[in-house]
Design a protein around this motif. Structure first.
Motif, PDB file in Angstrom:
ATOM      1  N   LEU A  47     -14.586   7.773  -8.246  1.00  0.00           N
ATOM      2  CA  LEU A  47     -13.749   7.282  -9.345  1.00  0.00           C
ATOM      3  C   LEU A  47     -14.294   5.968  -9.896  1.00  0.00           C
ATOM      4  CD1 LEU A  47     -10.068   7.997  -8.232  1.00  0.00           C
ATOM      5  CD2 LEU A  47     -11.227   8.872 -10.266  1.00  0.00           C
ATOM      6  N   ARG A  48     -14.692   5.095  -8.988  1.00  0.00           N
ATOM      7  CA  ARG A  48     -15.267   3.826  -9.440  1.00  0.00           C
ATOM      8  C   ARG A  48     -16.518   4.084 -10.275  1.00  0.00           C
ATOM      9  NH1 ARG A  48     -18.722  -0.372  -8.816  1.00  0.00           N
ATOM     10  NH2 ARG A  48     -17.817  -2.462  -8.732  1.00  0.00           N
ATOM     11  N   GLY A  49     -17.345   5.028  -9.834  1.00  0.00           N
ATOM     12  CA  GLY A  49     -18.553   5.354 -10.576  1.00  0.00           C
ATOM     13  C   GLY A  49     -18.257   5.914 -11.956  1.00  0.00           C
ATOM     14  N   GLY A  54     -10.041  13.733  -3.664  1.00  0.00           N
ATOM     15  CA  GLY A  54      -9.373  12.629  -2.989  1.00  0.00           C
ATOM     16  C   GLY A  54      -8.084  13.046  -2.321  1.00  0.00           C
ATOM     17  N   VAL A  55      -7.331  13.941  -2.963  1.00  0.00           N
ATOM     18  CA  VAL A  55      -6.106  14.463  -2.356  1.00  0.00           C
ATOM     19  C   VAL A  55      -6.446  15.317  -1.138  1.00  0.00           C
ATOM     20  CG1 VAL A  55      -4.122  15.979  -2.717  1.00  0.00           C
ATOM     21  CG2 VAL A  55      -4.812  14.376  -4.527  1.00  0.00           C
ATOM     22  N   ARG A  56      -7.474  16.160  -1.274  1.00  0.00           N
ATOM     23  CA  ARG A  56      -7.850  17.060  -0.180  1.00  0.00           C
ATOM     24  C   ARG A  56      -8.273  16.294   1.066  1.00  0.00           C
ATOM     25  NH1 ARG A  56     -12.015  19.208   2.307  1.00  0.00           N
ATOM     26  NH2 ARG A  56     -13.516  17.951   1.152  1.00  0.00           N
ATOM     27  N   THR A  57      -8.977  15.174   0.860  1.00  0.00           N
ATOM     28  CA  THR A  57      -9.483  14.407   1.999  1.00  0.00           C
ATOM     29  C   THR A  57      -8.509  13.341   2.477  1.00  0.00           C
ATOM     30  OG1 THR A  57     -10.637  12.926   0.448  1.00  0.00           O
ATOM     31  CG2 THR A  57     -11.885  14.776   1.369  1.00  0.00           C
ATOM     32  N   GLY A  58      -7.344  13.238   1.838  1.00  0.00           N
ATOM     33  CA  GLY A  58      -6.338  12.303   2.300  1.00  0.00           C
ATOM     34  C   GLY A  58      -6.500  10.878   1.805  1.00  0.00           C
ATOM     35  N   LEU A  59      -7.448  10.630   0.897  1.00  0.00           N
ATOM     36  CA  LEU A  59      -7.623   9.287   0.359  1.00  0.00           C
ATOM     37  C   LEU A  59      -6.615   8.972  -0.740  1.00  0.00           C
ATOM     38  CD1 LEU A  59     -11.521   9.060   0.146  1.00  0.00           C
ATOM     39  CD2 LEU A  59     -10.023   7.759   1.671  1.00  0.00           C
ATOM     40  N   LEU A  60      -6.179  10.005  -1.441  1.00  0.00           N
ATOM     41  CA  LEU A  60      -5.217   9.827  -2.531  1.00  0.00           C
ATOM     42  C   LEU A  60      -3.918  10.538  -2.192  1.00  0.00           C
ATOM     43  CD1 LEU A  60      -7.555  10.374  -5.628  1.00  0.00           C
ATOM     44  CD2 LEU A  60      -6.984   8.233  -4.474  1.00  0.00           C
ATOM     45  N   ARG A  61      -2.860  10.133  -2.842  1.00  0.00           N
ATOM     46  CA  ARG A  61      -1.531  10.658  -2.563  1.00  0.00           C
ATOM     47  C   ARG A  61      -1.485  12.176  -2.687  1.00  0.00           C
ATOM     48  NH1 ARG A  61       2.893   6.748  -5.468  1.00  0.00           N
ATOM     49  NH2 ARG A  61       4.104   8.639  -5.161  1.00  0.00           N
ATOM     50  N   VAL A  97      -6.323   2.898  -8.861  1.00  0.00           N
ATOM     51  CA  VAL A  97      -6.433   3.682  -7.642  1.00  0.00           C
ATOM     52  C   VAL A  97      -5.476   3.192  -6.567  1.00  0.00           C
ATOM     53  CG1 VAL A  97      -8.012   4.494  -5.844  1.00  0.00           C
ATOM     54  CG2 VAL A  97      -8.804   4.308  -8.209  1.00  0.00           C
ATOM     55  N   ARG A  98      -5.191   1.903  -6.500  1.00  0.00           N
ATOM     56  CA  ARG A  98      -4.195   1.426  -5.536  1.00  0.00           C
ATOM     57  C   ARG A  98      -2.850   2.114  -5.755  1.00  0.00           C
ATOM     58  NH1 ARG A  98      -4.059  -3.407  -2.481  1.00  0.00           N
ATOM     59  NH2 ARG A  98      -6.076  -4.456  -2.346  1.00  0.00           N
ATOM     60  N   PRO A 157      -3.158   4.403   2.299  1.00  0.00           N
ATOM     61  CA  PRO A 157      -1.745   4.019   2.185  1.00  0.00           C
ATOM     62  C   PRO A 157      -1.514   3.192   0.920  1.00  0.00           C
ATOM     63  CG  PRO A 157      -2.857   2.564   3.705  1.00  0.00           C
ATOM     64  CD  PRO A 157      -3.877   3.602   3.297  1.00  0.00           C
ATOM     65  N   HIS A 158      -0.339   3.177   0.417  1.00  0.00           N
ATOM     66  CA  HIS A 158      -0.040   2.507  -0.843  1.00  0.00           C
ATOM     67  C   HIS A 158       0.946   1.374  -0.611  1.00  0.00           C
ATOM     68  CE1 HIS A 158       3.330   5.205  -0.327  1.00  0.00           C
ATOM     69  NE2 HIS A 158       2.465   6.196  -0.317  1.00  0.00           N
ATOM     70  N   ALA A 159       0.860   0.356  -1.462  1.00  0.00           N
ATOM     71  CA  ALA A 159       1.723  -0.809  -1.314  1.00  0.00           C
ATOM     72  C   ALA A 159       3.089  -0.592  -1.952  1.00  0.00           C
ATOM     73  CB  ALA A 159       1.054  -2.031  -1.936  1.00  0.00           C
ATOM     74  N   TYR A 160       3.175   0.338  -2.858  1.00  0.00           N
ATOM     75  CA  TYR A 160       4.419   0.523  -3.609  1.00  0.00           C
ATOM     76  C   TYR A 160       4.664   2.014  -3.768  1.00  0.00           C
ATOM     77  CZ  TYR A 160       7.739   0.409  -7.525  1.00  0.00           C
ATOM     78  OH  TYR A 160       8.832   0.567  -8.328  1.00  0.00           O
TER      79      TYR A 160
END
Length: 435
Positions: free
Chosen positions: A95-97, A151-158, A201-202, A207-210
């Motif tokens: 995503l950053r790329g 990202g969802v599949r690998t657990g990095l994203l919600r 992305v945060r 885990p997410h802060a909010y």
């Protein structure tokens, strides 16, 4: 090849390929400043210091120039996206790329970026010769939502993300920055992409802060929707609510809705008062009585939007809530304002350079809006409710750009769902704590 000038000195003639590039550069600058529809071949020829007939030696039509500009832009985007994805260790790095690639393309040719953002949707929907643009845009969107899905599949994203919608949301938010992002500002593409990963992305990361809402419920029916082919059938607002009937609506309100739709579909420069009157269902002769002029109408629409927004911000501030709820309120009032003012709100903001628009008044109001956002962000950082070290000026501009895309990106979504989407992502991005 050399030739002798009038003073007897030798001068170098521009090679045809160089002359062609020079013409495209001038055409692109004019398209970005006044729109494709509002630019004539004569204007392009004059800017390139050519006779109109000589210009046709290089390009058969104005359309051919636009095609070259768009094709080059999308080709560069594809190459940079592929490079960005090669070797990315995970979805967040990918995503950053992608964000960095988009900002680099914008920085490399800002005029072309403005043309793409301002013209693609219009042309793809209204001109058969440019239908291919919809396919190119869809292909680019697919890259983004594929990365989100990984990202969802690998657990990095919600896990509660609708990947196509969120991918479209992030990508269009970044592309919309073409209207103001320049590398001679504070951040180069690498630095800016890092900040945007933090902001976007945060809000969708684990885990997410909010976290307040279930994005799956919000986004389930939020696939991007195209405008109807018939302009008259689309006379409504960004939330998908139909406008009042011609008999029941105030003539000035109908004129504003009609003008907003036409400005969005075909551009301010080429929209005529006759077209506005016909779509609004009022006699052409009475238009001046209601709006004065097209330029005055644009100025009034912009000023009215900002004034209503500031009034709503003021009512929320008077309640005395903490920074997180105040930020949630800024998001909500902005989405509501965009919906109320029609599908063209964001495009109207980009027309603020029109010669007869009261620039001083619009600049003052825009500065007031920016000031409210910046103060809320600064208060949140001071009180420890938001992440320390946020660049408030940059964050508020990115956030408002992202919100503005909603007025054209998701016309089928209800206002409450748009509000919840942006609150969840943006508040998570700044590290807000639920109140």
């Amino acid at each position: 090849m050399n030739s002798e000038g009038e003073n007897g000195r030798m001068r170098t003639q521009a090679r045809p390929v160089d002359r062609r590039s020079e013409i495209l550069r001038h055409a692109c600058a004019l398209f970005a400043r006044q729109g494709y529809g509002g630019t004539t071949v004569r204007q392009i020829a004059e800017a390139a210091q050519l006779l109109s007939g000589s210009l046709y030696h290089h390009f058969p039509s104005k359309e051919a120039m636009l095609l070259d500009i768009l094709e080059e832009y999308f080709a560069e985007t594809v190459v940079r996206n592929r490079t960005a994805l090669d070797g990315a260790e995970d979805a967040v790095a990918a995503l950053r790329g992608l964000i960095r690639a988009s900002l680099t393309v914008i920085a490399h040719n800002p005029d072309a970026a403005v043309v793409v953002v301002g013209e693609c949707r219009r042309l793809a929907l209204s001109d058969e010769r440019f239908r291919w643009l919809a396919e190119r845009t869809a292909q680019n969107n697919t890259v983004w939502h594929t990365v989100i899905a990984e990202g969802v599949r690998t657990g990095l994203l919600r896990s509660d993300l609708e990947t196509e919608t969120i991918g479209y949301f992030v990508q269009t938010s970044v592309w919309a920055m073409a209207q103001w992002y320049r590398t001679h500002g504070r951040y180069d593409p690498d630095e800016a992409s890092g900040l945007l990963v933090e902001l976007f992305v945060r809000g969708i990361a684990e885990p997410h802060a909010y976290r307040r809402g279930d994005l799956r419920g919000i986004l389930r029916d939020a696939a991007p929707v195209q405008w109807p082919a018939g302009a008259s059938a689309a006379l409504g607002n960004a939330a998908g609510r139909p406008a009042r009937s011609a008999d029941g609506a105030d003539p000035r309100a109908r004129i504003g809705q009609a003008a907003g739709l036409l400005f969005a579909r075909q551009g301010y420069a080429v929209t005529t008062t006759r077209q506005i009157a016909e779509l609004a269902g009022v006699p052409v002769g009475s238009l001046a009585h209601h709006i004065g002029s097209k330029e005055r109408l644009l100025g009034d629409m912009l000023a009215g939007f900002f004034e209503e927004l500031l009034a709503a911000f003021g009512r929320d501030e008077a309640v005395g809530r903490g920074p997180s709820l105040r930020m949630a309120g800024l998001v909500a009032r902005t989405v509501e304002g965009l919906a109320e003012h029609g599908v063209a709100s964001v495009l109207l903001l980009n027309e603020a350079t029109a010669d007869d628009v009261p620039k001083a008044e619009i600049s003052r109001l825009l500065g007031d809006v920016e000031g409210v956002w910046t103060r809320v962000l600064a208060d949140g950082m001071r009180d420890g409710d938001f992440r320390a070290g946020l660049d408030a000026a940059f964050v508020q501009r990115v956030a408002r750009t992202a919100l503005s895309t909603s007025s054209v990106a998701y016309p089928g979504m209800e206002v409450r769902h748009l509000t919840a989407l942006y609150q969840e992502v943006l508040l998570g991005g700044i590290g807000a704590r639920p109140e």
